[in-house]
Design a protein around this motif. Structure first.
Motif, mmCIF file in Angstrom:
data_model
loop_
_atom_site.group_PDB
_atom_site.id
_atom_site.type_symbol
_atom_site.label_atom_id
_atom_site.label_comp_id
_atom_site.label_asym_id
_atom_site.label_seq_id
_atom_site.Cartn_x
_atom_site.Cartn_y
_atom_site.Cartn_z
ATOM 1 N N THR A 220 13.881 38.774 56.695
ATOM 2 C CA THR A 220 13.373 37.799 55.731
ATOM 3 C C THR A 220 12.956 36.502 56.414
ATOM 4 O OG1 THR A 220 14.781 38.752 54.013
ATOM 5 C CG2 THR A 220 13.910 36.538 53.626
ATOM 6 N N ALA A 221 13.736 36.050 57.369
ATOM 7 C CA ALA A 221 13.387 34.801 58.067
ATOM 8 C C ALA A 221 12.052 34.945 58.788
ATOM 9 C CB ALA A 221 14.493 34.425 59.055
ATOM 10 N N ASP A 222 11.818 36.099 59.404
ATOM 11 C CA ASP A 222 10.539 36.337 60.075
ATOM 12 C C ASP A 222 9.397 36.401 59.061
ATOM 13 O OD1 ASP A 222 11.709 36.399 62.564
ATOM 14 O OD2 ASP A 222 11.935 38.580 62.600
ATOM 15 N N ALA A 223 9.677 36.952 57.878
ATOM 16 C CA ALA A 223 8.649 37.008 56.839
ATOM 17 C C ALA A 223 8.271 35.603 56.378
ATOM 18 C CB ALA A 223 9.138 37.855 55.657
ATOM 19 N N LEU A 224 9.269 34.725 56.217
ATOM 20 C CA LEU A 224 8.980 33.341 55.834
ATOM 21 C C LEU A 224 8.174 32.623 56.918
ATOM 22 C CD1 LEU A 224 12.417 32.445 54.225
ATOM 23 C CD2 LEU A 224 10.208 32.547 53.035
ATOM 24 N N ALA A 225 8.514 32.875 58.167
ATOM 25 C CA ALA A 225 7.759 32.268 59.269
ATOM 26 C C ALA A 225 6.330 32.803 59.292
ATOM 27 C CB ALA A 225 8.461 32.541 60.596
ATOM 28 N N ALA A 226 6.168 34.094 59.008
ATOM 29 C CA ALA A 226 4.829 34.690 58.969
ATOM 30 C C ALA A 226 4.007 34.098 57.832
ATOM 31 C CB ALA A 226 4.932 36.208 58.825
ATOM 32 N N TYR A 227 4.662 33.831 56.703
ATOM 33 C CA TYR A 227 3.943 33.193 55.596
ATOM 34 C C TYR A 227 3.449 31.815 56.012
ATOM 35 C CZ TYR A 227 2.892 30.834 51.252
ATOM 36 O OH TYR A 227 2.240 30.127 50.269
ATOM 37 N N ASP A 228 4.293 31.061 56.716
ATOM 38 C CA ASP A 228 3.890 29.720 57.142
ATOM 39 C C ASP A 228 2.703 29.795 58.101
ATOM 40 O OD1 ASP A 228 4.440 26.853 57.011
ATOM 41 O OD2 ASP A 228 4.943 27.032 59.127
ATOM 42 N N ARG A 229 2.709 30.783 59.015
ATOM 43 C CA ARG A 229 1.568 30.940 59.923
ATOM 44 C C ARG A 229 0.316 31.314 59.132
ATOM 45 N NH1 ARG A 229 5.534 33.653 62.930
ATOM 46 N NH2 ARG A 229 4.678 35.703 62.354
ATOM 47 N N THR A 230 0.480 32.152 58.121
ATOM 48 C CA THR A 230 -0.654 32.550 57.296
ATOM 49 C C THR A 230 -1.235 31.347 56.559
ATOM 50 O OG1 THR A 230 0.220 34.780 56.979
ATOM 51 C CG2 THR A 230 -1.342 33.982 55.332
ATOM 52 N N ARG A 231 -0.358 30.531 55.986
ATOM 53 C CA ARG A 231 -0.814 29.341 55.262
ATOM 54 C C ARG A 231 -1.620 28.424 56.168
ATOM 55 N NH1 ARG A 231 0.859 24.520 55.267
ATOM 56 N NH2 ARG A 231 2.757 25.049 56.432
ATOM 57 N N ARG A 232 -1.114 28.230 57.408
ATOM 58 C CA ARG A 232 -1.838 27.369 58.350
ATOM 59 C C ARG A 232 -3.172 27.987 58.762
ATOM 60 N NH1 ARG A 232 3.217 26.963 60.906
ATOM 61 N NH2 ARG A 232 2.395 28.149 62.668
ATOM 62 N N ALA A 233 -3.172 29.308 59.003
ATOM 63 C CA ALA A 233 -4.410 29.979 59.421
ATOM 64 C C ALA A 233 -5.484 29.870 58.340
ATOM 65 C CB ALA A 233 -4.126 31.447 59.743
ATOM 66 N N LEU A 234 -5.103 30.056 57.090
ATOM 67 C CA LEU A 234 -6.070 29.963 55.998
ATOM 68 C C LEU A 234 -6.575 28.526 55.832
ATOM 69 C CD1 LEU A 234 -4.321 32.271 53.365
ATOM 70 C CD2 LEU A 234 -6.396 32.792 54.677
ATOM 71 N N ALA A 235 -5.661 27.572 55.969
ATOM 72 C CA ALA A 235 -6.059 26.174 55.818
ATOM 73 C C ALA A 235 -7.002 25.745 56.937
ATOM 74 C CB ALA A 235 -4.819 25.278 55.789
ATOM 75 N N GLU A 236 -6.665 26.117 58.183
ATOM 76 C CA GLU A 236 -7.478 25.681 59.321
ATOM 77 C C GLU A 236 -8.784 26.460 59.430
ATOM 78 O OE1 GLU A 236 -4.850 26.149 62.598
ATOM 79 O OE2 GLU A 236 -3.442 24.603 61.914
ATOM 80 N N GLY A 237 -8.728 27.755 59.111
ATOM 81 C CA GLY A 237 -9.926 28.581 59.295
ATOM 82 C C GLY A 237 -10.865 28.582 58.117
ATOM 83 N N LEU A 238 -10.316 28.527 56.889
ATOM 84 C CA LEU A 238 -11.156 28.641 55.689
ATOM 85 C C LEU A 238 -11.054 27.430 54.773
ATOM 86 C CD1 LEU A 238 -10.394 32.368 54.705
ATOM 87 C CD2 LEU A 238 -12.275 31.491 56.113
ATOM 88 N N GLY A 239 -10.079 26.554 55.027
ATOM 89 C CA GLY A 239 -9.897 25.411 54.150
ATOM 90 C C GLY A 239 -9.367 25.798 52.784
ATOM 91 N N THR A 240 -8.593 26.893 52.714
ATOM 92 C CA THR A 240 -8.059 27.369 51.436
ATOM 93 C C THR A 240 -6.548 27.527 51.531
ATOM 94 O OG1 THR A 240 -8.333 29.698 52.057
ATOM 95 C CG2 THR A 240 -10.180 28.630 50.937
ATOM 96 N N ASP A 241 -5.929 27.655 50.358
ATOM 97 C CA ASP A 241 -4.499 27.945 50.277
ATOM 98 C C ASP A 241 -4.307 29.441 50.051
ATOM 99 O OD1 ASP A 241 -3.703 25.265 50.526
ATOM 100 O OD2 ASP A 241 -4.093 24.922 48.381
#
Length: 268
Positions: A220-241
């Motif tokens: 679960t902790a790795d899943a939460l960390a993966a979500y945070d990386r996903t959120r950053r990737a979408l924000a930086e790459g596409l400007g979306t949440d």
């Protein structure tokens, strides 16, 4: 007879033994004919374009006729390639004799099963082949790029784009099917999911599968960390949440796992 065009073109007899289809032009001709198995005869002009691409020979129809004769000998006789009275040639085969169409049928049947809610399936119906098994069989038919022997890149792309897209979808459907079973170790799915994410970093359904696999593996902790990386990737790459499926799964991950309630001990 079976015809294989998901990779280097092959023909196999009833025992599964490969037949000697030597030469690039011969394989290109067989690929062009097998692609249209179960349909009308393929016009001579189409076959010339697909076998020789931008470099057709002088007296192309005669050259094609000679190539057809060679293919007939390789496949075992004159009836192996039929000439149409109105012009053109065809294989006396059905789509079930061609690996491309077997793949498409299996993949589409599995996708339909995965998209059908369990409650809507008729209760007395006998169990079908599990989607994961059908998808593994379908994907095992690929031995390389679809229609690899067609010489013209534009022609090959025109015919191969849809099969390649279906293949990518089938890989994702297989991951989904295996995530739904209790017999698959979810940790074993992670390397393939992570490789797909590296190639498609903004694919949110794939990211959802990644988080689900991590959660199912007890990480679960790795899943939460993966979500945070996903959120950053979408924000930086596409400007979306992240979209609703990702945010809903994130909310589930944040919920504490309930501890089992102890049974009180009563004293007689």
């Amino acid at each position: 007879m079976r015809y294989l065009i998901l990779g280097i073109t092959e023909a196999r007899d009833d025992s599964g033994a490969p037949l000697p289809i030597g030469g690039a032009r011969l394989r290109a001709l067989l690929a062009a004919l097998a692609l249209r198995a179960g349909g009308p005869a393929v016009p001579v002009s189409v076959l010339v374009d697909e076998v020789w691409g931008e470099d057709p020979p002088h007296a192309a129809p005669a050259a094609l006729q000679a190539l057809v004769s060679r293919l007939r000998r390789a496949l075992g006789g004159k009836d192996a390639v039929q000439a149409d009275p109105t012009g053109g040639y065809r294989l006396p085969a059905t789509r079930d004799d061609v690996d491309l169409y077997v793949f498409q049928r299996l993949a589409q049947e599995a996708a339909q099963t995965l998209s059908t809610p369990a409650a809507s399936a008729p209760a007395p119906a006998p169990p079908a082949t599990p989607p994961a098994e059908s998808l593994r069989t379908a994907l095992s038919l690929w031995r390389g790029p679809a229609l690899a022997d067609l010489p013209d890149p534009a022609t090959r792309a025109a015919h191969a784009t849809r099969p390649e897209a279906l293949r990518a979808a089938a890989v994702r459907d297989l991951i989904e099917a295996e995530l739904r079973t209790s017999t698959t170790d979810p940790a074993s799915l992670l390397p393939e999911i992570e490789a797909l994410i590296a190639a498609h970093p903004y694919d949110e359904p794939l990211r959802v599968q990644h988080l689900r696999a991590l959660r199912a593996a007890g990480r679960t902790a790795d899943a939460l960390a993966a979500y945070d990386r996903t959120r950053r990737a979408l924000a930086e790459g596409l400007g979306t949440d992240p979209g609703p499926p990702l945010t809903a799964l994130h909310a589930e991950l944040l919920q504490p796992t309930p501890r089992p309630t102890a049974t009180p001990i009563t004293t007689p």
